[in-house]
Motif scaffolding. Structure first.
Motif, PDB file in Angstrom:
ATOM      1  N   SER A  49     -23.419 -25.357 -20.907  1.00 13.88           N
ATOM      2  CA  SER A  49     -23.125 -24.140 -20.142  1.00 13.88           C
ATOM      3  C   SER A  49     -21.739 -24.161 -19.522  1.00 13.88           C
ATOM      4  O   SER A  49     -21.095 -23.111 -19.380  1.00 13.88           O
ATOM      5  N   HIS A  50     -21.245 -25.350 -19.164  1.00 14.11           N
ATOM      6  CA  HIS A  50     -19.940 -25.435 -18.515  1.00 14.11           C
ATOM      7  C   HIS A  50     -18.787 -25.646 -19.497  1.00 14.11           C
ATOM      8  O   HIS A  50     -17.625 -25.493 -19.117  1.00 14.11           O
ATOM      9  N   SER A  62     -12.340 -21.490 -14.088  1.00 10.13           N
ATOM     10  CA  SER A  62     -12.089 -20.956 -12.751  1.00 10.13           C
ATOM     11  C   SER A  62     -12.340 -19.460 -12.769  1.00 10.13           C
ATOM     12  O   SER A  62     -12.405 -18.841 -13.839  1.00 10.13           O
ATOM     13  N   GLY A  63     -12.485 -18.891 -11.590  1.00 12.04           N
ATOM     14  CA  GLY A  63     -12.610 -17.442 -11.464  1.00 12.04           C
ATOM     15  C   GLY A  63     -13.778 -16.852 -12.227  1.00 12.04           C
ATOM     16  O   GLY A  63     -14.897 -17.355 -12.183  1.00 12.04           O
ATOM     17  N   PHE A  64     -13.505 -15.794 -12.968  1.00 10.73           N
ATOM     18  CA  PHE A  64     -14.560 -15.017 -13.618  1.00 10.73           C
ATOM     19  C   PHE A  64     -15.294 -15.792 -14.705  1.00 10.73           C
ATOM     20  O   PHE A  64     -16.382 -15.394 -15.118  1.00 10.73           O
ATOM     21  N   THR A  65     -14.728 -16.893 -15.171  1.00 12.86           N
ATOM     22  CA  THR A  65     -15.392 -17.708 -16.193  1.00 12.86           C
ATOM     23  C   THR A  65     -16.792 -18.114 -15.762  1.00 12.86           C
ATOM     24  O   THR A  65     -17.701 -18.237 -16.591  1.00 12.86           O
ATOM     25  N   PHE A  66     -16.997 -18.304 -14.467  1.00 10.52           N
ATOM     26  CA  PHE A  66     -18.311 -18.745 -13.986  1.00 10.52           C
ATOM     27  C   PHE A  66     -19.371 -17.659 -14.115  1.00 10.52           C
ATOM     28  O   PHE A  66     -20.561 -17.948 -14.009  1.00 10.52           O
ATOM     29  N   ALA A  67     -18.942 -16.419 -14.381  1.00  7.35           N
ATOM     30  CA  ALA A  67     -19.912 -15.372 -14.674  1.00  7.35           C
ATOM     31  C   ALA A  67     -20.550 -15.599 -16.041  1.00  7.35           C
ATOM     32  O   ALA A  67     -21.678 -15.165 -16.296  1.00  7.35           O
ATOM     33  N   TYR A  68     -19.835 -16.280 -16.941  1.00  8.16           N
ATOM     34  CA  TYR A  68     -20.397 -16.681 -18.221  1.00  8.16           C
ATOM     35  C   TYR A  68     -21.267 -17.925 -18.062  1.00  8.16           C
ATOM     36  O   TYR A  68     -22.288 -18.074 -18.733  1.00  8.16           O
ATOM     37  N   VAL A  69     -20.840 -18.826 -17.197  1.00  6.34           N
ATOM     38  CA  VAL A  69     -21.544 -20.097 -17.019  1.00  6.34           C
ATOM     39  C   VAL A  69     -22.909 -19.904 -16.373  1.00  6.34           C
ATOM     40  O   VAL A  69     -23.916 -20.487 -16.826  1.00  6.34           O
ATOM     41  N   PRO A  71     -25.491 -17.534 -15.998  1.00  5.19           N
ATOM     42  CA  PRO A  71     -26.752 -17.197 -16.680  1.00  5.19           C
ATOM     43  C   PRO A  71     -27.138 -18.195 -17.761  1.00  5.19           C
ATOM     44  O   PRO A  71     -28.327 -18.472 -17.956  1.00  5.19           O
ATOM     45  N   VAL A  72     -26.152 -18.754 -18.466  1.00  5.42           N
ATOM     46  CA  VAL A  72     -26.456 -19.739 -19.510  1.00  5.42           C
ATOM     47  C   VAL A  72     -27.015 -21.016 -18.885  1.00  5.42           C
ATOM     48  O   VAL A  72     -27.990 -21.598 -19.382  1.00  5.42           O
ATOM     49  N   PHE A  73     -26.410 -21.449 -17.785  1.00  2.21           N
ATOM     50  CA  PHE A  73     -26.892 -22.634 -17.076  1.00  2.21           C
ATOM     51  C   PHE A  73     -28.327 -22.429 -16.605  1.00  2.21           C
ATOM     52  O   PHE A  73     -29.179 -23.322 -16.747  1.00  2.21           O
ATOM     53  N   PHE A 151     -17.116 -12.404  -7.468  1.00  3.55           N
ATOM     54  CA  PHE A 151     -18.379 -11.981  -8.083  1.00  3.55           C
ATOM     55  C   PHE A 151     -18.999 -13.111  -8.890  1.00  3.55           C
ATOM     56  O   PHE A 151     -20.203 -13.378  -8.815  1.00  3.55           O
ATOM     57  N   ALA A 152     -18.158 -13.784  -9.702  1.00  2.00           N
ATOM     58  CA  ALA A 152     -18.652 -14.862 -10.554  1.00  2.00           C
ATOM     59  C   ALA A 152     -19.231 -15.998  -9.727  1.00  2.00           C
ATOM     60  O   ALA A 152     -20.281 -16.565 -10.067  1.00  2.00           O
ATOM     61  N   PHE A 153     -18.569 -16.352  -8.629  1.00  2.00           N
ATOM     62  CA  PHE A 153     -19.044 -17.449  -7.794  1.00  2.00           C
ATOM     63  C   PHE A 153     -20.319 -17.068  -7.041  1.00  2.00           C
ATOM     64  O   PHE A 153     -21.181 -17.919  -6.809  1.00  2.00           O
ATOM     65  N   LEU A 154     -20.448 -15.829  -6.653  1.00  2.00           N
ATOM     66  CA  LEU A 154     -21.693 -15.384  -6.019  1.00  2.00           C
ATOM     67  C   LEU A 154     -22.840 -15.451  -7.019  1.00  2.00           C
ATOM     68  O   LEU A 154     -23.964 -15.831  -6.670  1.00  2.00           O
ATOM     69  N   LEU A 155     -22.551 -15.077  -8.262  1.00  2.00           N
ATOM     70  CA  LEU A 155     -23.563 -15.175  -9.317  1.00  2.00           C
ATOM     71  C   LEU A 155     -23.956 -16.628  -9.544  1.00  2.00           C
ATOM     72  O   LEU A 155     -25.138 -16.960  -9.683  1.00  2.00           O
ATOM     73  N   MET A 156     -22.962 -17.506  -9.553  1.00  2.00           N
ATOM     74  CA  MET A 156     -23.224 -18.933  -9.740  1.00  2.00           C
ATOM     75  C   MET A 156     -24.007 -19.500  -8.562  1.00  2.00           C
ATOM     76  O   MET A 156     -24.881 -20.363  -8.741  1.00  2.00           O
TER      77      MET A 156
END
Length: 254
Positions: A49-50, A62-69, A71-73, A151-156
């Motif tokens: 996932s990472h 970094s940044g918005f990339t974690f929005a991809y990480v 849900p997969v994680f 947004f991505a970090f809040l999702l994470m």
């Protein structure tokens, strides 16, 4: 007679909250195999996932990339736990993932998250380096300065920290360790210690101060909360909300 029957049913429900009916029929070796399989699958989930955004999408971590990480994680972690629990005929409700007394458990989680946030950002962090702390610096670098990163970090924080990590480390890892050691008070203490150490070391990128900080909150306190409530809701809400509060404070005030 009716009252006695009702009391007996209530007693059965209380017993089942503490441990599933099949716990006495599962050997330590079977629990150890479950622990090994789950740990391996979680390691694969964590790596996959990472790493896939940078390998296949050529994105920086970094940044918005974690929005991809995020849900997969979450999906891969839940799958890892689900498959591993099959070895002991357990399901998610057996490790405390249920909506039982959701409002009460969520409120406890909110209170724990709020208390830790106040303690961390008004006492501990200012007294141990503030914005210069290695974990603060590392998190700010990953978070970035735009709202997409926020947004991505809040999702994470919600999917990764709150749900995935609590289901694995508290629901699965702690439970499997304790039962592998024999489900005694000593076994429980050892399981809490090992869970705390492993959880903290996985946050090694935050430096020693981050490891210690994570050990106390994400490791020890969440493990004790899980053992107290025998339910993952309070842990998920406490961990997820604390991460949300931390992300918001880091983004707007650091």
């Amino acid at each position: 007679m009716l009252a006695s029957s009702t009391d007996a049913k209530k007693q059965d429900v209380t017993v089942n909250r503490v441990q599933p009916n099949n716990i006495q029929t599962i050997s330590k070796s079977r629990w150890f195999a479950t622990l090994g399989l789950g740990s391996l699958l979680f390691a694969i989930a964590l790596f996959a996932s990472h790493s896939y955004p940078s390998i296949f999408l050529d994105l920086p971590m970094s940044g918005f990339t974690f929005a991809y990480v995020a849900p997969v994680f979450l999906i891969l972690t839940l799958l890892a736990v689900f498959l591993s629990l099959k070895l002991v005929n357990y399901n998610f409700s057996d490790i405390g993932l249920s909506f039982r007394a959701f409002g009460k458990e969520a409120l406890i989680g909110l209170l724990v998250a709020s208390a830790w946030t106040l303690l961390q950002f008004f006492v501990i962090i200012p007294a141990t380096g503030g914005a210069e702390r290695m974990d603060i610096v590392a998190n700010l670098e990953q978070l970035g300065t735009d709202y997409a990163g926020l947004f991505a970090f809040l999702l994470m924080a919600i999917l990764g920290g709150g749900i995935a990590e609590e289901v694995f480390f508290r629901g699965f890892f702690l439970t499997s360790l304790r039962n592998s050691f024999g489900n005694s008070q000593v076994a429980t203490a050892l399981a809490v210690i090992i869970t705390t150490i492993v959880f903290a070391l996985l946050h090694g990128y935050q430096g020693w101060i981050g490891i210690l900080d994570t050990a106390v909150f994400g490791g020890l306190s969440m493990s004790l909360l899980y053992l107290w409530r025998k339910n993952l809701t309070a842990c998920i809400v406490a961990h997820g909300l604390y991460d949300v509060f931390a992300v918001l404070i880091l983004f707007f005030y650091f």
